[in-house]
Scaffold this motif. Structure first.
Motif, PDB file in Angstrom:
ATOM      1  N   ARG A 437       0.805  -1.221   0.000  1.00  0.00           N
ATOM      2  CA  ARG A 437       0.000   0.000   0.000  1.00  0.00           C
ATOM      3  C   ARG A 437       0.841   1.276   0.000  1.00  0.00           C
ATOM      4  NH1 ARG A 437      -0.790   1.750   5.585  1.00  0.00           N
ATOM      5  NH2 ARG A 437      -2.524   3.037   4.912  1.00  0.00           N
ATOM      6  N   GLN A 438       2.155   1.124  -0.124  1.00  0.00           N
ATOM      7  CA  GLN A 438       3.004   2.311  -0.130  1.00  0.00           C
ATOM      8  C   GLN A 438       2.891   3.042  -1.471  1.00  0.00           C
ATOM      9  OE1 GLN A 438       4.853   3.423   2.609  1.00  0.00           O
ATOM     10  NE2 GLN A 438       4.829   5.244   1.312  1.00  0.00           N
ATOM     11  N   ARG A 439       2.851   4.354  -1.435  1.00  0.00           N
ATOM     12  CA  ARG A 439       3.050   5.155  -2.637  1.00  0.00           C
ATOM     13  C   ARG A 439       4.470   5.715  -2.576  1.00  0.00           C
ATOM     14  NH1 ARG A 439      -2.206   7.284  -0.992  1.00  0.00           N
ATOM     15  NH2 ARG A 439      -3.853   6.374  -2.292  1.00  0.00           N
ATOM     16  N   PHE A 440       5.008   6.096  -3.715  1.00  0.00           N
ATOM     17  CA  PHE A 440       6.389   6.600  -3.699  1.00  0.00           C
ATOM     18  C   PHE A 440       6.640   7.464  -4.923  1.00  0.00           C
ATOM     19  CE2 PHE A 440       7.775   3.483  -6.848  1.00  0.00           C
ATOM     20  CZ  PHE A 440       6.822   2.485  -6.687  1.00  0.00           C
ATOM     21  N   LEU A 452      10.710  -0.682   4.305  1.00  0.00           N
ATOM     22  CA  LEU A 452       9.302  -0.552   4.698  1.00  0.00           C
ATOM     23  C   LEU A 452       8.702  -1.926   4.985  1.00  0.00           C
ATOM     24  CD1 LEU A 452       8.405   2.100   2.006  1.00  0.00           C
ATOM     25  CD2 LEU A 452       8.781   2.507   4.438  1.00  0.00           C
ATOM     26  N   PRO A 527      -2.420  11.555  -5.028  1.00  0.00           N
ATOM     27  CA  PRO A 527      -3.442  10.998  -4.130  1.00  0.00           C
ATOM     28  C   PRO A 527      -4.426  12.092  -3.705  1.00  0.00           C
ATOM     29  CG  PRO A 527      -1.209  10.485  -3.361  1.00  0.00           C
ATOM     30  CD  PRO A 527      -1.074  11.513  -4.438  1.00  0.00           C
ATOM     31  N   MET A 534       2.420  10.329  -7.251  1.00  0.00           N
ATOM     32  CA  MET A 534       3.131   9.211  -6.624  1.00  0.00           C
ATOM     33  C   MET A 534       2.832   7.921  -7.382  1.00  0.00           C
ATOM     34  SD  MET A 534       4.737  10.075  -3.686  1.00  0.00           S
ATOM     35  CE  MET A 534       5.025  11.776  -3.174  1.00  0.00           C
TER      36      MET A 534
ATOM     37  N   LEU B 452      11.544   5.480   6.041  1.00  0.00           N
ATOM     38  CA  LEU B 452      10.592   5.249   7.126  1.00  0.00           C
ATOM     39  C   LEU B 452       9.987   6.573   7.595  1.00  0.00           C
ATOM     40  CD1 LEU B 452      12.787   2.663   9.015  1.00  0.00           C
ATOM     41  CD2 LEU B 452      10.783   2.175   7.591  1.00  0.00           C
ATOM     42  N   TRP B 458       4.535  10.125   1.778  1.00  0.00           N
ATOM     43  CA  TRP B 458       4.421   9.577   0.421  1.00  0.00           C
ATOM     44  C   TRP B 458       3.007   9.044   0.167  1.00  0.00           C
ATOM     45  CZ3 TRP B 458       9.484   6.164  -0.308  1.00  0.00           C
ATOM     46  CH2 TRP B 458      10.563   7.015  -0.558  1.00  0.00           C
TER      47      TRP B 458
END
Lengths: 595, 595
Positions: A437-440, A452, A527, A534, B452, B458
């Motif tokens: 579920r990380q955006r970057f 992460l 987002p 992202m 982190l 993000w």
């Protein structure tokens, strides 16, 4: 014939002793005090045909990464943390100093190599690899003509001659002409050297049968800025129609002529080659009469950034594979106890064949109880273990479909799990969800995402001795570069790349936990409420994660939300292809855990 | 006299135009088409005496990092994302192509430097820096004897002669003899070159007054494996008793003799020097008659890994600084509206003087409203801004105490914050907490911790264009190497290192948010229920974080738990040193938010 063989390696430690002795007997004649035996072949490939398994021949080790250095009176065997347990079983400790950490390998080299004349076969090593070795003070590197193992390997198998077939345009999405144009546009020099076989296979829309489980064609290519490319591949592998399609684009040359032809083609030219991926011998051939431009091979990133046709294929393959693995999991609940690891692998393969799999994408890792702690455990008849009630089972597997390659790990328990196990399972799941579920931002490298997936484990005093993720091909290599999610992942992730997401936790002698899904890097978007576009991940793998092993109070509401919506997607995608009993099982397993 | 001056830079764009023209007029005589003006001086230092502010002289830019390339008919000014807004205010856009991203700088260089003969002063550039520049095809680097800016800088200030004083053993914890022994033990070669002034200052337990806010002594040293070290430092700076203490350990040499003495000392020897930290000219001097061994200067890590005496001092300094900043924050609540940025900075300095500060550790960044979005905003009388009700204020400041260096950022609102602002504040806080409570294995690099602190931002589509943290000295440089928490932080963190933890979020034209604390890397220990020993962080900064700006529902229970226990520590540490009104304020501000 099944895709996977479960016969144990036939090599005994007496065999190895004899082979090492035979190898040592040749040192004096070669004017060296020792030699390096890398795992890689002249294609710098992880995927080896039997004829290139020099490391296994000399050490007994059958894993996918490692190296040995044999000196007159001592020897090193080095691999990585995935193989800590396997190396103890396979590599004789009285012959080899065995390590599974690069730091320890380096310490041995710095202790034992000064003063040594060390033979290497410059076809098998990248220049970066030899440079690293050359930094040891007092060591003399002697470039040999061929590898001395080949001289003592009397029953060495013949090189493979897998037939080449076309990867259809509908799945490839781009013609070789278009791909060649893109490579040329990205090339800073008069030509680029393409030494990765999967990159050549991608470039010409070829698939082959040279190595197990990976439909690549062992081949290399030189792509000039103008004029025909040259592909070094055994012409006998190539059907006439495929050879004909190359007309005007490329000509075929025999693999044995590679170095001499490269030297000739490079004369007076500026040729791009990657010292980290191409053999030292090839770089030397360029430098003999031309100019080496150190740089990355643009084919690698072009291959990794999947186009719409490839993505559509890979998505479809993941649905079929999801059906197969889900049917297996439903079966597992009733039949695991009393089955054996090989039984599980065979049953899973049967479901995959029904789903249209052409092959596995690697030998299934089916580790029950303590075998689960062996990160890359490959079951055979000598290690096969009966599953008992309460045993955790780690199942890491994948298949090759005509439209895509899959790789999925689920961890189950045959019966009821202990609370302790559920705590660890939940922590590993937190890592998987954190990455999923990380955006970057654009430009983020794999090394920035790796931690992460580890943060929850690190906080609890756990860690895993492997990367979090690797690139994956489209009906090609299940491990592909250049991207990767690990401490060493310096490559920026980009839209269309596939990476695995596989945090784990291992307790030696007890069990292993790993949860793996395949992620697609999606195009950047802003987002809701955000300022910057992202990237985000689409989880392609569609297989339930066993919520009976989850302790919901250890998850945040966001994590529970992700898990529940993932299961809703899984249910929707698979339910139409299951029978009534399987459907009922799936509905239960996809029930939301958040109120 | 106050520690900080608020006079605006006196340089006009006409001044700059004249200086650039005078510089260009010298190119033909030097046989070059342009020159590079780096920010760094011959000590490769971020902290410059006035005599070395070449970049400010030629471009007007007063920030702490950047470079210019002046060609005959065009020029580049490049800095980093912290200075995006400042460069627009200070550097004339009609004279310089202005960029704040390395990628954009590189693009300009690749476009404009081919065919150019570019003059550089090899005393001011590391070899790594020149190597990077040299990779531009068609560019010719011309090493000049001195920097041409010095020839046109008619009113250049004299070099500083700050008096050297001893840093007492009770605070240093180790004598120069012990430190020299440790450096020698870690040196692989006949000698090591120490080119960082803060490292030399640490090595000999010296503190100085050569540059503003940083008590380092501008100096370099050569430490041979055996025999006396040689320190290149203006002997006039050194009191007799300190010079006497060196007897047998080191001898003093004049800075002007550095290169010739280095060449002589290196003759026939193997000298370790770091191409990423040492000037090209020094490496050339070694190579002239000796052998350069490329390697890191071991002094850097030894200095960074604080010993028990240093840690005790730094902890004590953070308590005093916490009292000063907390008193300021209590005052702020009643007096911010109507004050100005300079007024805030002056009031904070007054509290710090009462707490025993010897200096600030850098010019206070007091940015109200839109000025907060300038990451390294330095207020002066020309930019000073009145604080209005509802204005966010970003306050990044620190002080030098005899026993430690501090660096803390708090973001406040003069009056009532909007909900939108509170959402962003809470996300930045999530990043700060994530890093503060993270555990990590031995060998983890700063680059692994950086994301982190960004993950929550993000996910929301935000990011900050600066690193998360830098190393900090003990009564020394507020920015110190080799460690750092950023994308480029390749150095493993180790017990005793200090790093800042300062995620932020910036909305150009509106506000900036940053929350910064100083962390101490603690020795690995196995967490309860864990398997592996993990490093952990002790947060040294003791200043409340304004919970009125926090939206508790956006925090997890673990995050709230961290915040509440942090505030309990802050309260306990500071309460004894405050008056009754301040104590009441502190009690309210340290109240737990988690029921």
């Amino acid at each position: 014939m099944s895709f996977q063989s479960f016969e144990p390696p036939a090599t005994s430690s007496d065999d190895i002793r004899g082979r090492v002795a035979a190898l040592r007997a040749r040192f004096a004649g070669l004017g060296v005090d020792g030699v390096v035996i890398p795992h890689e072949d002249e294609y710098q490939s992880e995927y080896l045909p039997a004829s290139e398994e020099r490391l296994a021949f000399i050490t007994g080790f059958t894993g996918s990464a490692g190296r040995a250095i044999v000196l007159n009176d001592r020897a090193l065997f080095a691999t990585d943390g995935r193989y800590t347990l396997q190396l103890e079983r396979q590599v004789p400790g009285d012959l080899f100093h065995r390590v599974s950490e690069e730091k320890a390998a380096r310490a041995w080299e710095e202790e034992n190599l000064p003063g040594v004349r060390l033979g290497v076969d410059p076809r098998l090593h990248t220049r970066a690899d030899l440079k690293r070795l050359g930094e040891i003070e007092g060591l003399t590197i002697v470039r040999l003509d061929g590898h001395p193992v080949d001289d003592v390997w009397t029953d060495r198998p013949a090189p493979p001659r897998g037939r080449v077939k076309a990867h259809p345009m509908a799945l490839a999405g781009q013609s070789p002409a278009e791909k060649l144009a893109a490579v040329r546009a990205a090339t800073k020099g008069d030509a680029v050297l393409v030494t990765a076989s999967d990159a050549v296979s991608w470039l010409f829309n070829w698939r082959g049968a040279d190595v197990a489980h990976t439909p690549l064609v062992l081949a290399r290519a030189i792509v000039p800025k103008e004029g025909e490319a040259v592909v070094f591949v055994d012409p006998e592998k190539l059907p006439n129609d495929l050879a004909g399609e190359l007309a005007g684009l490329a000509r075929i040359a025999a693999p044995a002529t590679f170095l001499s032809a490269l030297e000739e083609l490079a004369a007076g030219k500026r040729v791009v080659a990657d010292p980290a991926r191409s053999p030292d011998a090839a770089l030397a051939a360029i430098e003999a009469r031309g100019t080496l431009v150190e740089g990355v091979d643009p084919t690698m990133r072009l291959k990794a950034e999947k186009n719409a046709a490839e993505i559509a294929g890979v998505r479809a393959a993941h649905v079929r594979d999801g059906v197969a693995v889900t049917r297996f999991l439903a079966w597992f609940d009733d039949h695991a106890v009393g089955s054996t690891e090989i039984g599980l692998a065979e049953r899973l393969e049967a479901f995959r064949r029904e789903a249209g799999a052409l092959d596995l994408s690697f030998d299934t890792i089916a580790g029950s109880g303590p075998n689960g702690a062996i990160v890359h455990y490959r079951v055979d008849r000598s290690t096969d273990r009966r599953v008992e009630a309460g045993d955790p089972v780690l199942l890491d597997s994948g298949a090759q479909y005509a439209d895509g390659t899959t790789d999925v790990t689920r961890t189950m328990v045959a019966g009821t799990a202990t609370d302790d196990f559920r705590v660890q399972f939940t922590r590993v799941l937190k890592g998987n969800i954190a990455l999923a579920r990380q955006r970057f931002p654009e430009g983020a490298m794999g090394a920035e995402l790796d931690p992460l997936a580890r943060a929850a484990l690190w906080r609890a005093g756990h860690d895993y001795a492997h990367g979090t993720g690797h690139g994956i091909g489209a009906y090609l290599a299940v491990h592909e570069g250049p991207q990767g999610i690990s401490k060493r992942g310096r490559e920026p992730l980009a839209t269309g790349m596939l990476v695995s997401n596989e945090p784990g936790d291992y307790r030696a002698g007890e069990w292993g936990i790993r949860i793996e899904t395949v992620l697609l890097v999606r195009e950047p978007r802003v987002p809701p409420g955000g300022l910057k576009p992202m990237h985000w991940f689409e989880t392609l793998t569609l297989v339930p994660i066993d919520t009976r092993l989850v302790i919901p109070t250890l998850l945040t509401p966001d994590e529970i939300g992700w898990l529940d919506s993932y299961h809703a997607r899984v249910h929707g995608a698979l339910v139409g292809d299951l029978d009534a009993a399987e459907r009922a099982w799936l509905a239960t397993r996809c029930r939301p855990i958040g109120g």
